[in-house]
Design a protein around this motif. Structure first.
Motif, PDB file in Angstrom:
ATOM      1  N   LEU A  96       0.864  -1.181   0.000  1.00  0.00           N
ATOM      2  CA  LEU A  96       0.000   0.000   0.000  1.00  0.00           C
ATOM      3  C   LEU A  96       0.903   1.234   0.000  1.00  0.00           C
ATOM      4  O   LEU A  96       1.671   1.444   0.936  1.00  0.00           O
ATOM      5  CB  LEU A  96      -0.910   0.010   1.234  1.00  0.00           C
ATOM      6  N   PHE A  97       0.821   2.010  -1.078  1.00  0.00           N
ATOM      7  CA  PHE A  97       1.685   3.191  -1.199  1.00  0.00           C
ATOM      8  C   PHE A  97       1.082   4.383  -0.454  1.00  0.00           C
ATOM      9  O   PHE A  97      -0.127   4.458  -0.265  1.00  0.00           O
ATOM     10  CB  PHE A  97       1.891   3.544  -2.670  1.00  0.00           C
ATOM     11  N   GLN A  98       1.979   5.307  -0.120  1.00  0.00           N
ATOM     12  CA  GLN A  98       1.575   6.481   0.664  1.00  0.00           C
ATOM     13  C   GLN A  98       0.447   7.263  -0.020  1.00  0.00           C
ATOM     14  O   GLN A  98      -0.529   7.629   0.605  1.00  0.00           O
ATOM     15  CB  GLN A  98       2.789   7.375   0.864  1.00  0.00           C
ATOM     16  N   SER A  99       0.608   7.483  -1.335  1.00  0.00           N
ATOM     17  CA  SER A  99      -0.410   8.268  -2.040  1.00  0.00           C
ATOM     18  C   SER A  99      -1.411   7.352  -2.745  1.00  0.00           C
ATOM     19  O   SER A  99      -2.228   7.823  -3.526  1.00  0.00           O
ATOM     20  CB  SER A  99       0.275   9.160  -3.064  1.00  0.00           C
ATOM     21  N   GLY A 100      -1.313   6.059  -2.506  1.00  0.00           N
ATOM     22  CA  GLY A 100      -2.193   5.113  -3.176  1.00  0.00           C
ATOM     23  C   GLY A 100      -1.554   4.550  -4.429  1.00  0.00           C
ATOM     24  O   GLY A 100      -1.653   3.370  -4.709  1.00  0.00           O
ATOM     25  N   ALA A 101      -0.875   5.425  -5.201  1.00  0.00           N
ATOM     26  CA  ALA A 101      -0.218   5.047  -6.464  1.00  0.00           C
ATOM     27  C   ALA A 101      -1.150   4.254  -7.368  1.00  0.00           C
ATOM     28  O   ALA A 101      -0.754   3.281  -7.996  1.00  0.00           O
ATOM     29  CB  ALA A 101       1.083   4.284  -6.206  1.00  0.00           C
ATOM     30  N   LEU A 102      -2.400   4.689  -7.438  1.00  0.00           N
ATOM     31  CA  LEU A 102      -3.359   4.008  -8.322  1.00  0.00           C
ATOM     32  C   LEU A 102      -3.083   4.428  -9.768  1.00  0.00           C
ATOM     33  O   LEU A 102      -2.678   5.552 -10.016  1.00  0.00           O
ATOM     34  CB  LEU A 102      -4.791   4.380  -7.929  1.00  0.00           C
ATOM     35  N   PHE A 103      -3.315   3.501 -10.702  1.00  0.00           N
ATOM     36  CA  PHE A 103      -3.091   3.825 -12.120  1.00  0.00           C
ATOM     37  C   PHE A 103      -4.252   4.678 -12.607  1.00  0.00           C
ATOM     38  O   PHE A 103      -5.392   4.218 -12.643  1.00  0.00           O
ATOM     39  CB  PHE A 103      -2.992   2.547 -12.952  1.00  0.00           C
ATOM     40  N   ASP A 104      -3.964   5.923 -13.006  1.00  0.00           N
ATOM     41  CA  ASP A 104      -5.098   6.789 -13.323  1.00  0.00           C
ATOM     42  C   ASP A 104      -5.714   6.541 -14.686  1.00  0.00           C
ATOM     43  O   ASP A 104      -6.736   7.117 -15.020  1.00  0.00           O
ATOM     44  CB  ASP A 104      -4.783   8.272 -13.104  1.00  0.00           C
ATOM     45  N   SER A 105      -5.112   5.647 -15.480  1.00  0.00           N
ATOM     46  CA  SER A 105      -5.744   5.307 -16.761  1.00  0.00           C
ATOM     47  C   SER A 105      -6.756   4.175 -16.590  1.00  0.00           C
ATOM     48  O   SER A 105      -7.474   3.834 -17.532  1.00  0.00           O
ATOM     49  CB  SER A 105      -4.675   4.913 -17.777  1.00  0.00           C
ATOM     50  N   LEU A 106      -6.801   3.589 -15.404  1.00  0.00           N
ATOM     51  CA  LEU A 106      -7.734   2.472 -15.165  1.00  0.00           C
ATOM     52  C   LEU A 106      -8.742   2.880 -14.091  1.00  0.00           C
ATOM     53  O   LEU A 106      -8.408   3.660 -13.196  1.00  0.00           O
ATOM     54  CB  LEU A 106      -6.964   1.235 -14.678  1.00  0.00           C
ATOM     55  N   ASN A 107      -9.960   2.312 -14.168  1.00  0.00           N
ATOM     56  CA  ASN A 107     -10.925   2.636 -13.124  1.00  0.00           C
ATOM     57  C   ASN A 107     -10.638   1.815 -11.856  1.00  0.00           C
ATOM     58  O   ASN A 107      -9.706   1.010 -11.830  1.00  0.00           O
ATOM     59  CB  ASN A 107     -12.367   2.488 -13.618  1.00  0.00           C
ATOM     60  N   VAL A 108     -11.443   2.048 -10.816  1.00  0.00           N
ATOM     61  CA  VAL A 108     -11.148   1.468  -9.510  1.00  0.00           C
ATOM     62  C   VAL A 108     -11.056  -0.063  -9.547  1.00  0.00           C
ATOM     63  O   VAL A 108     -10.074  -0.644  -9.082  1.00  0.00           O
ATOM     64  CB  VAL A 108     -12.206   1.935  -8.477  1.00  0.00           C
ATOM     65  N   TRP A 109     -12.054  -0.717 -10.143  1.00  0.00           N
ATOM     66  CA  TRP A 109     -11.998  -2.187 -10.092  1.00  0.00           C
ATOM     67  C   TRP A 109     -10.862  -2.742 -10.956  1.00  0.00           C
ATOM     68  O   TRP A 109     -10.234  -3.745 -10.592  1.00  0.00           O
ATOM     69  CB  TRP A 109     -13.363  -2.823 -10.415  1.00  0.00           C
ATOM     70  N   VAL A 138     -12.937  -3.621   2.129  1.00  0.00           N
ATOM     71  CA  VAL A 138     -12.412  -2.350   2.647  1.00  0.00           C
ATOM     72  C   VAL A 138     -13.504  -1.289   2.736  1.00  0.00           C
ATOM     73  O   VAL A 138     -13.229  -0.102   2.886  1.00  0.00           O
ATOM     74  CB  VAL A 138     -11.223  -1.811   1.802  1.00  0.00           C
ATOM     75  N   GLY A 139     -14.770  -1.733   2.624  1.00  0.00           N
ATOM     76  CA  GLY A 139     -15.898  -0.839   2.857  1.00  0.00           C
ATOM     77  C   GLY A 139     -16.281   0.024   1.670  1.00  0.00           C
ATOM     78  O   GLY A 139     -16.824   1.104   1.850  1.00  0.00           O
ATOM     79  N   LEU A 140     -15.992  -0.437   0.458  1.00  0.00           N
ATOM     80  CA  LEU A 140     -16.400   0.341  -0.723  1.00  0.00           C
ATOM     81  C   LEU A 140     -17.460  -0.422  -1.509  1.00  0.00           C
ATOM     82  O   LEU A 140     -17.358  -1.642  -1.688  1.00  0.00           O
ATOM     83  CB  LEU A 140     -15.188   0.643  -1.612  1.00  0.00           C
ATOM     84  N   SER A 141     -18.465   0.323  -1.992  1.00  0.00           N
ATOM     85  CA  SER A 141     -19.580  -0.321  -2.685  1.00  0.00           C
ATOM     86  C   SER A 141     -19.226  -0.560  -4.155  1.00  0.00           C
ATOM     87  O   SER A 141     -18.224  -0.064  -4.664  1.00  0.00           O
ATOM     88  CB  SER A 141     -20.802   0.576  -2.614  1.00  0.00           C
ATOM     89  N   ALA A 142     -20.115  -1.307  -4.821  1.00  0.00           N
ATOM     90  CA  ALA A 142     -19.906  -1.614  -6.243  1.00  0.00           C
ATOM     91  C   ALA A 142     -19.985  -0.354  -7.103  1.00  0.00           C
ATOM     92  O   ALA A 142     -19.427  -0.310  -8.194  1.00  0.00           O
ATOM     93  CB  ALA A 142     -20.937  -2.638  -6.699  1.00  0.00           C
ATOM     94  N   GLU A 143     -20.680   0.677  -6.602  1.00  0.00           N
ATOM     95  CA  GLU A 143     -20.797   1.924  -7.368  1.00  0.00           C
ATOM     96  C   GLU A 143     -19.429   2.595  -7.550  1.00  0.00           C
ATOM     97  O   GLU A 143     -19.141   3.181  -8.584  1.00  0.00           O
ATOM     98  CB  GLU A 143     -21.724   2.905  -6.652  1.00  0.00           C
ATOM     99  N   ALA A 144     -18.605   2.484  -6.500  1.00  0.00           N
ATOM    100  CA  ALA A 144     -17.279   3.101  -6.557  1.00  0.00           C
ATOM    101  C   ALA A 144     -16.371   2.397  -7.555  1.00  0.00           C
ATOM    102  O   ALA A 144     -15.365   2.959  -7.999  1.00  0.00           O
ATOM    103  CB  ALA A 144     -16.645   3.095  -5.177  1.00  0.00           C
ATOM    104  N   ALA A 145     -16.739   1.173  -7.935  1.00  0.00           N
ATOM    105  CA  ALA A 145     -15.859   0.358  -8.778  1.00  0.00           C
ATOM    106  C   ALA A 145     -15.622   0.943 -10.159  1.00  0.00           C
ATOM    107  O   ALA A 145     -14.578   0.724 -10.760  1.00  0.00           O
ATOM    108  CB  ALA A 145     -16.428  -1.055  -8.905  1.00  0.00           C
ATOM    109  N   GLU A 146     -16.606   1.703 -10.658  1.00  0.00           N
ATOM    110  CA  GLU A 146     -16.479   2.224 -12.022  1.00  0.00           C
ATOM    111  C   GLU A 146     -15.831   3.610 -12.079  1.00  0.00           C
ATOM    112  O   GLU A 146     -15.618   4.161 -13.138  1.00  0.00           O
ATOM    113  CB  GLU A 146     -17.869   2.297 -12.684  1.00  0.00           C
ATOM    114  N   VAL A 147     -15.566   4.188 -10.911  1.00  0.00           N
ATOM    115  CA  VAL A 147     -15.024   5.548 -10.845  1.00  0.00           C
ATOM    116  C   VAL A 147     -13.517   5.528 -11.151  1.00  0.00           C
ATOM    117  O   VAL A 147     -12.851   4.529 -10.927  1.00  0.00           O
ATOM    118  CB  VAL A 147     -15.275   6.127  -9.428  1.00  0.00           C
ATOM    119  N   TYR A 148     -13.005   6.646 -11.674  1.00  0.00           N
ATOM    120  CA  TYR A 148     -11.560   6.736 -11.922  1.00  0.00           C
ATOM    121  C   TYR A 148     -10.860   7.356 -10.705  1.00  0.00           C
ATOM    122  O   TYR A 148     -11.463   8.175  -9.997  1.00  0.00           O
ATOM    123  CB  TYR A 148     -11.289   7.546 -13.194  1.00  0.00           C
TER     124      TYR A 148
END
Lengths: 265, 259
Positions: A96-109, A138-148
């Protein structure tokens, strides 16, 4: 009854650092870090800013190569391992990175299922299902899955990062400053999530932080890094009783004491 | 004073060799990962579209106008020695051998090289590249190989289209402004068309595609120092790619048409 006497096996550390040193130019960041982390244990490294916590973590992950010393995971030296061996080893690791380091070209799921899709070549439907499970954990719903990721708050990014870290059920998880930049309540939520996910997976965990309330909550054992060396290790209970002046000053958060902040640029 | 100068020269030289060496190793690693599995098809496809399809309008416009201006200038020059008939030949050679590949190369360097450096640079400073490694994905395979391969493959396609449009530009000016006979102009163009002109231009394009994507990826991949670092990486990617394109254009011309 000697027959029933068990021979006590020496416990083999999951992660072992011996004499790890690293410098950048003339700046000595790590000067001989020794640390052993045993299977199923949650160790927290505390230390001030710029003491080399992140560098230690990067050396363990193989993102940086130490100038001297060895880093072993399951007895394998990551720096000396072949690419295939290193990648197999990394497949058991979550981070788990400090800033999350999520790939911004991909959505959450897609972020959460990245390893499942790219490395395990799982079908998108199946990978999405697992991603949704992990997000629910981790307490996130399926709606959040499609968000960037760009549309997420700091706390949500951390949660998604955590879901991605546990997506492949790793047996070692690293947390880089998991509560930095979050409000106290969200910090506690993240701390709880870390404790519960590590327990559920039965994983070995290593966290680096300077947030003492986070350290107290997550740690089985705490190690303090100062001037490139581990100067103290002990349990949370021992932390309150120690007479080590460096640890006492850090825990109290006091400007007075042996640790002097270098205010020069 | 003299020692200071020698010192400085030494430092510059050492820095140059260090940078060249690092780039060489980066290039070799990239080539290795282009041919060794696993391959990431979707990432490659995305780059093909990004580099090939979205660069088409820019390349089309620049080559069209380059062809037009060459026709105009050749006419004004050649009319003085009564050699106006050579306009179609000059347009053909200039466009296919030099203008289409170089113009397309410089345009794509500005568009794609900069975008790549900025994207990879941001990924570097936000730890996304480190995250890739921890997810057991080799960044060279997932990020760099698809970009470089797509660049090498799509640049010749772009230049081929640029060739056609450049010659069309020359034809438009030749026929509608300079009032050449349309059939004669086309016949001349067709007659002088040599496969070598096209092949040399397309080979240059592939080399330029490699240079653009490599410089974009290299500068982005090793960028550091936050937003300022990403800005510097982007500038370096475009400037170094543009200079290298012009240098390699000369070298390749020497090799192909050794006069």
């Amino acid at each position: 009854m000697a027959f029933f006497k068990r021979v006590k096996q020496p416990l083999i550390p999951k992660i072992k650092l011996s004499g790890v040193s690293k410098s950048f130019g003339s700046k000595n960041v790590l000067s001989g870090v020794d640390l052993e982390i045993f299977p199923g244990e949650s160790v927290v490294i505390i230390g001030g800013s710029g003491t080399g916590k992140s560098v230690t973590l990067k050396c363990i992950l193989g993102l940086l190569t130490p100038d001297a010393g060895r880093v072993e995971i399951d007895g394998v030296d990551l720096a000396a391992a072949s690419t295939v061996q290193a990648e197999t080893l990394r497949a058991q690791i979550g981070m788990l990175f400090q800033s999350g380091a999520l790939f911004d070209s991909l959505n959450v799921w897609e972020n959460v299922a990245f390893s499942l899709l790219q490395n395990q070549k799982m079908s998108r439907r199946q990978a999405r299902e697992i991603a949704l499970q992990k997000l629910a954990q981790v307490g996130l719903s399926a709606e959040a899955a499609e968000v960037y990721p760009a549309d997420l708050s700091g706390g949500m990014k951390k949660r998604v990062g955590l879901a991605r870290a546990i997506a492949t059920n790793p047996n070692v998880i690293f947390f880089d400053e998991p509560t930095t930049g979050l409000d106290p309540i969200m910090s506690d939520v993240i701390n709880d999530l870390i404790v519960s996910t590590v327990k559920t997976l039965g994983a070995t965990a290593l966290t680096i932080t300077h947030d003492m309330s986070s350290a107290r909550k997550i740690a089985d054992r705490i190690a303090m890094l100062y001037q490139g060396k581990i100067i103290w290790t002990g349990t949370v209970k021992e932390l309150d009783k120690t007479d080590n002046p460096y640890v006492r000053q850090f825990v109290a958060g006091s400007a007075e004491g042996p640790i002097q902040m270098d205010l020069k640029a | 004073m003299r020692f200071q100068f020698i010192n400085m020269m030494g430092r510059v030289l050492l820095h140059f060799f260090q940078a060249t060496g690092a780039l060489g190793i980066f290039g070799a690693k990239t080539l290795y990962h282009c041919f060794v599995p696993p391959f990431y098809g979707k990432a490659f496809l995305r780059q093909l579209i990004e580099i090939g399809f979205y660069s088409l309008p820019v390349v089309a416009l620049t080559t069209l106008f380059a062809g037009m201006v060459i026709a105009l200038q050749t006419y004004t020059g050649f009319a003085q020695i009564s050699a106006e008939g050579a306009v179609s030949l000059v347009v053909l050679i200039a466009v296919t051998r030099e203008l289409a590949p170089v113009m397309a190369g410089l345009m794509v360097a500005g568009r794609i090289g900069a975008a790549m450096a900025a994207e990879l640079g941001t990924m570097r400073v936000t730890e996304q590249i480190d995250a890739l490694v921890t997810l057991s994905t080799n960044p060279f395979k997932y990020l760099i190989a698809p970009r470089v391969l797509a660049g090498v493959l799509m640049m010749p396609v772009l230049v081929f289209i640029g060739d056609i449009l450049g010659v069309c530009g020359g034809y438009l000016i030749g026929v509608y402004k300079l009032e050449f006979n349309a059939t004669t102009y086309l016949m001349n163009t067709w007659e002088y068309l040599k496969p070598m002109d096209i092949v040399s231009g397309l080979t240059k394009a592939a080399v330029f595609g490699f240079i653009i994507t490599l410089m974009g990826c290299y500068n982005g991949f090793y960028s550091k120092g936050g937003a300022q670092g990403v800005g510097r990486a982007t500038t370096n990617a475009v400037v170094s790619a543009s200079i290298l394109i012009l240098i390699f254009n000369y070298i390749l011309t020497e090799l192909f048409f050794n006069v």
